[in-house]
Design a protein around this motif. Structure first.
Motif, mmCIF file in Angstrom:
data_model
loop_
_atom_site.group_PDB
_atom_site.id
_atom_site.type_symbol
_atom_site.label_atom_id
_atom_site.label_comp_id
_atom_site.label_asym_id
_atom_site.label_seq_id
_atom_site.Cartn_x
_atom_site.Cartn_y
_atom_site.Cartn_z
ATOM 1 N N SER A 102 0.824 -1.202 0.000
ATOM 2 C CA SER A 102 0.000 0.000 0.000
ATOM 3 C C SER A 102 0.864 1.261 0.000
ATOM 4 C CB SER A 102 -0.924 -0.015 1.214
ATOM 5 O OG SER A 102 -1.631 1.177 1.321
ATOM 6 N N ASN A 103 1.916 1.265 0.799
ATOM 7 C CA ASN A 103 2.794 2.438 0.866
ATOM 8 C C ASN A 103 3.600 2.623 -0.415
ATOM 9 O OD1 ASN A 103 2.195 3.551 3.417
ATOM 10 N ND2 ASN A 103 3.291 1.877 4.391
ATOM 11 N N ILE A 104 4.033 1.527 -1.043
ATOM 12 C CA ILE A 104 4.756 1.642 -2.314
ATOM 13 C C ILE A 104 3.833 2.211 -3.384
ATOM 14 C CG2 ILE A 104 5.817 0.324 -4.189
ATOM 15 C CD1 ILE A 104 6.971 -1.542 -2.066
ATOM 16 N N THR A 105 2.612 1.671 -3.458
ATOM 17 C CA THR A 105 1.639 2.160 -4.432
ATOM 18 C C THR A 105 1.334 3.633 -4.184
ATOM 19 O OG1 THR A 105 0.673 -0.049 -4.540
ATOM 20 C CG2 THR A 105 -0.644 1.759 -5.415
ATOM 21 N N SER A 106 1.166 4.006 -2.933
ATOM 22 C CA SER A 106 0.899 5.404 -2.593
ATOM 23 C C SER A 106 2.076 6.296 -2.974
ATOM 24 C CB SER A 106 0.607 5.539 -1.100
ATOM 25 O OG SER A 106 -0.530 4.807 -0.755
ATOM 26 N N GLY A 107 3.307 5.799 -2.782
ATOM 27 C CA GLY A 107 4.486 6.568 -3.172
ATOM 28 C C GLY A 107 4.506 6.842 -4.669
ATOM 29 N N ILE A 108 4.107 5.842 -5.461
ATOM 30 C CA ILE A 108 4.049 6.025 -6.917
ATOM 31 C C ILE A 108 2.970 7.037 -7.281
ATOM 32 C CG2 ILE A 108 3.520 4.869 -9.104
ATOM 33 C CD1 ILE A 108 4.817 2.341 -7.886
ATOM 34 N N ILE A 109 1.803 6.931 -6.632
ATOM 35 C CA ILE A 109 0.715 7.880 -6.896
ATOM 36 C C ILE A 109 1.146 9.295 -6.524
ATOM 37 C CG2 ILE A 109 -1.610 8.578 -6.182
ATOM 38 C CD1 ILE A 109 -2.238 5.548 -5.927
ATOM 39 N N LEU A 110 1.798 9.445 -5.377
ATOM 40 C CA LEU A 110 2.274 10.774 -4.966
ATOM 41 C C LEU A 110 3.303 11.322 -5.946
ATOM 42 C CD1 LEU A 110 2.627 10.343 -1.101
ATOM 43 C CD2 LEU A 110 0.921 11.690 -2.331
ATOM 44 N N PHE A 111 4.135 10.432 -6.519
ATOM 45 C CA PHE A 111 5.135 10.893 -7.471
ATOM 46 C C PHE A 111 4.480 11.467 -8.724
ATOM 47 C CE2 PHE A 111 7.747 10.198 -11.251
ATOM 48 C CZ PHE A 111 8.870 10.911 -10.900
ATOM 49 N N PHE A 112 3.478 10.769 -9.253
ATOM 50 C CA PHE A 112 2.882 11.206 -10.509
ATOM 51 C C PHE A 112 1.826 12.288 -10.336
ATOM 52 C CE2 PHE A 112 4.624 7.165 -12.075
ATOM 53 C CZ PHE A 112 5.348 7.668 -13.135
ATOM 54 N N LYS A 139 9.685 9.569 0.302
ATOM 55 C CA LYS A 139 10.376 8.329 -0.055
ATOM 56 C C LYS A 139 9.363 7.319 -0.575
ATOM 57 C CE LYS A 139 14.061 9.116 3.256
ATOM 58 N NZ LYS A 139 15.188 9.220 2.373
ATOM 59 N N ALA A 140 9.834 6.121 -0.887
ATOM 60 C CA ALA A 140 8.957 5.093 -1.459
ATOM 61 C C ALA A 140 7.885 4.655 -0.465
ATOM 62 C CB ALA A 140 9.775 3.876 -1.889
ATOM 63 N N PHE A 141 8.223 4.513 0.806
ATOM 64 C CA PHE A 141 7.292 3.996 1.803
ATOM 65 C C PHE A 141 6.659 5.072 2.674
ATOM 66 C CE2 PHE A 141 10.367 0.570 1.097
ATOM 67 C CZ PHE A 141 9.515 -0.444 0.723
ATOM 68 N N HIS A 142 7.400 6.161 2.901
ATOM 69 C CA HIS A 142 6.923 7.164 3.853
ATOM 70 C C HIS A 142 7.404 8.560 3.463
ATOM 71 C CE1 HIS A 142 10.865 5.722 5.263
ATOM 72 N NE2 HIS A 142 11.062 6.977 5.560
#
Length: 179
Positions: A102-112, A139-142
């Motif tokens: 969930s945190n990795i997916t959220s990190g990708i969403i926050l990036f884009f 970061k990727a997780f937080h």
């Protein structure tokens, strides 16, 4: 009954593999170049750009392995069995650790989508523990936040997408005005 593979067939498979490797290196180079150009135009941090480059490398490696197996004629049924077993084990591991995924997916969403950037002051509207802080790093997780008192907070990316967040400014002269 399987026909014997001749030296000519090995040469064709070897040549196809070499061409596939060259194509994947060239494709990876241009995708990374495009990603860096996009990140520079969007004023994204180097850290976030490197993170996306790592994700691209993982995706390209998996794609290359699939093409490699196709070139060398690996039995599809055996390949499906190996991949399904591997994905089942990974799926169970990720299900046990759903917050990581969930945190990795959220990190990708926050990036884009970048609803906020490093340096922004944000207010996290949480009824139990409201936070007002500056974003130090994503970061990727937080995400790392620094409060007005100097306290460092590590906040999971998945919660940043779940909570209501306001971008606030500290001083009136920091506001941007548009015509």
């Amino acid at each position: 009954m399987q026909l014997p593979i001749t030296e000519h067939a090995y040469f064709i498979q070897g040549l196809s593999t070499a061409i596939a490797i060259a194509i994947f290196f060239i494709l990876s180079f241009f995708i990374k170049k495009f990603t860096r150009r996009y990140a520079k135009a969007a004023h994204l941090s180097e850290h976030r750009t490197n993170l996306i480059s790592k994700y691209i490398d993982i995706f390209m490696t998996l794609l290359f392995l699939i093409v490699f197996f196709a070139i060398w004629g690996v039995n599809k049924e055996q390949l499906v069995a190996v991949f399904s077993t591997t994905f089942a084990v990974i799926g169970v591991a990720f299900f046990a650790q759903w917050s990581i995924l969930s945190n990795i997916t959220s990190g990708i969403i926050l990036f884009f989508s970048f609803p906020f950037r490093i340096g922004d002051f944000i207010r996290i509207h949480d009824k139990d523990y409201p936070i007002e802080a500056q974003i130090e790093d994503i970061k990727a997780f937080h995400t790392i936040l620094r409060t007005h008192e100097g306290e460092m907070i590590t906040y999971p990316n998945s919660l940043l997408l779940q909570k209501s967040i306001s971008i606030v400014s500290r001083k009136p002269d920091e506001k941007e005005f548009y015509d």
